[in-house]
Design a protein around this motif. Structure first.
Motif, PDB file in Angstrom:
ATOM      1  N   SER A  83       0.821  -1.221   0.000  1.00 42.23           N
ATOM      2  CA  SER A  83       0.000   0.000   0.000  1.00 42.23           C
ATOM      3  C   SER A  83       0.844   1.255   0.000  1.00 42.23           C
ATOM      4  O   SER A  83       0.399   2.311  -0.469  1.00 42.23           O
ATOM      5  N   LEU A 131      -8.873  -2.920  -3.309  1.00 41.64           N
ATOM      6  CA  LEU A 131      -9.210  -4.281  -2.928  1.00 41.64           C
ATOM      7  C   LEU A 131      -8.168  -4.858  -1.980  1.00 41.64           C
ATOM      8  O   LEU A 131      -6.978  -4.900  -2.308  1.00 41.64           O
ATOM      9  N   ALA A 132      -8.619  -5.319  -0.803  1.00 42.72           N
ATOM     10  CA  ALA A 132      -7.761  -6.087   0.094  1.00 42.72           C
ATOM     11  C   ALA A 132      -7.517  -7.465  -0.524  1.00 42.72           C
ATOM     12  O   ALA A 132      -8.252  -7.895  -1.434  1.00 42.72           O
ATOM     13  N   PRO A 133      -6.495  -8.199  -0.060  1.00 42.52           N
ATOM     14  CA  PRO A 133      -6.179  -9.497  -0.679  1.00 42.52           C
ATOM     15  C   PRO A 133      -7.365 -10.443  -0.764  1.00 42.52           C
ATOM     16  O   PRO A 133      -7.587 -11.076  -1.816  1.00 42.52           O
ATOM     17  N   ASP A 134      -8.146 -10.581   0.295  1.00 37.25           N
ATOM     18  CA  ASP A 134      -9.287 -11.502   0.260  1.00 37.25           C
ATOM     19  C   ASP A 134     -10.320 -11.055  -0.766  1.00 37.25           C
ATOM     20  O   ASP A 134     -10.913 -11.881  -1.471  1.00 37.25           O
ATOM     21  N   ASP A 135     -10.564  -9.745  -0.828  1.00 30.05           N
ATOM     22  CA  ASP A 135     -11.520  -9.225  -1.814  1.00 30.05           C
ATOM     23  C   ASP A 135     -11.012  -9.451  -3.236  1.00 30.05           C
ATOM     24  O   ASP A 135     -11.795  -9.773  -4.142  1.00 30.05           O
ATOM     25  N   ALA A 146      -0.197 -11.158   1.809  1.00 33.25           N
ATOM     26  CA  ALA A 146      -1.159 -10.630   2.773  1.00 33.25           C
ATOM     27  C   ALA A 146      -1.053  -9.128   2.943  1.00 33.25           C
ATOM     28  O   ALA A 146      -2.028  -8.465   3.340  1.00 33.25           O
ATOM     29  N   ASP A 147       0.124  -8.554   2.650  1.00 36.73           N
ATOM     30  CA  ASP A 147       0.311  -7.111   2.847  1.00 36.73           C
ATOM     31  C   ASP A 147       0.115  -6.311   1.571  1.00 36.73           C
ATOM     32  O   ASP A 147       0.404  -5.113   1.538  1.00 36.73           O
ATOM     33  N   TRP A 148      -0.372  -6.927   0.519  1.00 35.29           N
ATOM     34  CA  TRP A 148      -0.619  -6.224  -0.730  1.00 35.29           C
ATOM     35  C   TRP A 148      -2.052  -5.684  -0.779  1.00 35.29           C
ATOM     36  O   TRP A 148      -2.963  -6.220  -0.127  1.00 35.29           O
ATOM     37  N   VAL A 149      -2.237  -4.651  -1.585  1.00 37.44           N
ATOM     38  CA  VAL A 149      -3.571  -4.164  -1.928  1.00 37.44           C
ATOM     39  C   VAL A 149      -3.635  -3.999  -3.437  1.00 37.44           C
ATOM     40  O   VAL A 149      -2.613  -3.785  -4.100  1.00 37.44           O
TER      41      VAL A 149
END
Length: 367
Positions: free
Chosen positions: A82, A104-108, A120-123
């Motif tokens: 981010s 978008l967060a990773p899960d989204d 996990a720390d990416w957007v």
């Protein structure tokens, strides 16, 4: 850029002679490869966005004029930390120019686009207006439109040198000498030898791209898989859904980046080690795209020191326009660059905002 400039000059009623050392649409520079990304949320510099908006309009105009499909909208994903320059630059361009986007967060991201395996720390920044261009068809369309407007385009003619005076320009070629009032130079990787400017400003470099066969093809269909740029540990990879029967395409910006002193001598065979770097990234981030290798190719980028374009009149000849050194991200701008080149050639200036692309940013310390 040359075919676009020829078109925009010819459509204004100017007598145009276009010279191409190979065949129009050749694969010896940086314009081939079935697909090129086009996007509005430009992380490289927000000042590109007004040029992109005009380019979007001109691509659609060219499609209608030539009755050909050149631009497919898929959306784009810019993915990374981010706080990294890719995401931050993309968001800055969106904010400055009011561009639509989703964060978008990773899960989204995985829920929307299950082909991804993000950290996990990416957007991700989803920008709906992006997509890809078909470069070979685009060059052919510009050339056909130029010829239809009266341009004389000649293939297999190599420019050897040029000279300019207040009375006009003279171009020496393998097919003889030609004279004109004005000259537009758009030589791509041959810029360092043809521009008569400090060569270090226009450095050709080897690049490698590869195509892989996805093991789950449905995940990568263009309607389900946007074009993308992923920043991983400071390195940008970019890619595409399969286009026109080809596989999943992947490239790494400025990889391998080896300088090429003579563009004609480029080794066009991608080494196993070069492909392995690309496969490793695909296995980490898009594991279901990492099937068998379908193809790999070497091409050329022509880079400036700050990776921005050069669009200007020549400092020693105001009737010579220089257009080049797009540093690997220029193809999407071809129609607006053609329009700008026509403005500069005929009027000596343009209403397009290109101050940040002028040559003088380099000349103070270029000696």
């Amino acid at each position: 850029m040359g075919s676009a400039a020829a078109f925009h000059l010819a459509r204004r009623g100017v007598s145009v002679l276009g010279l191409e050392q190979f065949a129009i649409g050749h694969d010896r520079g940086s314009l081939h490869g079935l697909s090129r990304i086009i996007r509005l949320a430009y992380h490289e510099h927000p000042d590109y966005v007004p040029l992109l908006r005009r380019s979007y309009a001109l691509w659609r105009e060219l499609e209608a004029l030539q009755d050909v499909a050149l631009f497919e909208t898929t959306g784009s994903i810019e993915l990374g930390a981010s706080t990294g320059p890719l995401v931050q630059g993309t968001l800055a361009a969106c904010a400055e120019h009011g561009l639509a986007y989703e964060l978008l967060a990773p899960d989204d991201l995985v829920a929307r686009f299950p082909a991804y395996n993000p950290r996990a720390d990416w957007v991700g920044v989803l920008q709906p207006d992006a997509g890809f261009l078909r470069p070979e068809a685009s060059v052919a369309a510009h050339a056909a439109a130029a010829r239809a407007a009266g341009a004389d385009l000649r293939e297999g003619v190599t420019v050897l040198s040029w000279s300019a005076s207040g009375d006009g320009v003279t171009v020496e070629t393998t097919a003889g000498s030609f004279s004109a009032d004005r000259l537009v130079l758009a030589p791509g990787a041959w810029a360092a030898g043809l521009f008569s400017l400090p060569p270090r400003l226009f450095q050709a470099a080897r690049q490698v791209v590869a195509w892989f066969a996805p093991t789950a093809p449905d995940l990568f269909a263009p309607e389900r898989f946007p074009v993308f740029i992923v920043e991983e540990d400071g390195i940008n990879h970019y890619g595409f859904p399969p286009v026109d029967g080809a596989g999943f395409k992947i490239g790494r910006m400025h990889h391998p980046g080896q300088p090429v002193s003579d563009p004609a001598s480029l080794d066009r065979v991608a080494a196993d080690s070069e492909v392995a770097v690309l496969r490793s990234f695909v296995e980490r981030v898009f594991p279901q795209a990492a099937g068998s290798l379908l193809d790999a190719q070497a091409c050329l980028f022509t880079n400036t020191p700050d990776s921005r374009f050069v669009l200007d009149t020549h400092p020693d000849a105001e009737n010579v326009v220089i257009v080049s050194a797009c540093s690997g991200h220029g193809f999407k701008f071809a129609p607006v660059v053609g329009e700008i080149a026509a403005d500069l050639a005929l009027d000596g200036n343009t209403d397009h905002p290109i101050d940040f692309l002028h040559l003088d940013r380099f000349l103070a310390d270029a000696a």
